[in-house]
Write a protein that holds these residues in place. Structure first.
Motif: not given
Ligand code: ADP
Ligand code: MG
Length: 242
Positions: A60, A181-182
């Motif tokens: 991240s 991000d995810e």
């Protein structure tokens, strides 16, 4: 407000984004946490890249730096061949707004705002007029298969639909790069697959470069390039664009 006219870099201009020996440390209770310990990589125009690695490995932090949401403690970040180091916050925000779209795990939509107006929001900050904002928001929602959900609020949408609204919001400014991000972290497998299909399609059909952080081995296998991180460094980078 200053207006920057930075020179385009002579080399590596094929990169949508390039990180050169970026480091990022955080101060925590008097302790220094080194989240990134020297990462150098370039994301080419039109690439589809997966990033994997254990929790806490710096994924991240790297995404925030690549997206100019944060600045490195040291090292350089080039966006579209342009060194961002000397940009002030307003300049950085302008480059980010023009070049990069973000998709987060938690969608981050405005709860009381319908899908169309959530998608149109980034254009407000770019001074686009209301009619044009709506036109472009509708087009972006059509691109993610949500033309029939324009006036639904987030609570009236499934998780997968909410994430597709977030993808439309990331796309509405016509970025050269989308960072996710995810994006499937809060979704069941069916909705997750739907979101990934949308990201893949946007990459193939529109040539938008996509970087997706994922724990899903299937997603990682489908990407053209796989970057693995551990302890704040890149431990492998396979299938890189030449
Ligand atoms: P990942 O996304 O791979 O799980 P992160 O980039 O979120 O990893 O975090 C990398 C490391 O940096 C972790 O040790 C994390 O605790 C630390 N970290 C991340 N953000 C902060 C912050 N804002 N303040 C202090 N430490 C942080
Ligand atoms: Mg993370």
């Amino acid at each position: 407000m200053s207006t920057e006219t930075p020179a385009r870099a002579v080399t590596h201009a094929q990169y949508a984004i390039e990180a050169v020996d970026v480091r990022r440390s955080y101060a925590m209770d008097g302790m220094k946490v080194e989240a990134l310990r020297g990462v150098t990589l370039g994301i080419a125009e039109g690439e589809y890249v997966a990033v994997t690695g254990p929790s806490g490995s710096g994924k991240s932090t790297l995404m925030h730096l690549l997206g100019a949401l944060d600045r490195p403690s040291s090292g350089r970040l080039l966006i579209g061949g342009r060194d961002t180091t000397s940009l002030d916050d307003a300049g950085l925000a302008r480059v980010r707004g023009a070049e990069i779209g973000f998709v987060f795990q938690a969608f981050q939509l405005l709860a009381r705002t319908n899908a169309r107006d959530n998608v149109a929001l980034p254009l407000v900050y770019r001074g686009v007029g209301k009619a044009e904002r709506r036109r472009r928001a509708v087009a972006a929602l059509e691109a993610v298969g949500l033309a029939h959900r324009l006036t639904h609020r987030p609570t009236q949408l499934s998780g997968g639909e909410q994430q597709r609204v977030a993808i439309a919001r990331a796309l509405v400014g016509e970025p050269r790069l989308v960072l996710a991000d995810e994006p499937t972290g809060n979704l069941d497998s069916e909705n997750g697959r739907e979101v990934l299909n949308v990201l893949e399609r946007l990459n193939k059909e529109r040539g938008v470069a996509v970087v997706v952080v994922t724990h899903d081995a299937e997603v990682a296998a489908r990407a053209n390039r796989l970057i693995r991180m551990k302890d704040g460094v890149v431990v492998s980078d396979e299938g890189q664009h030449q």
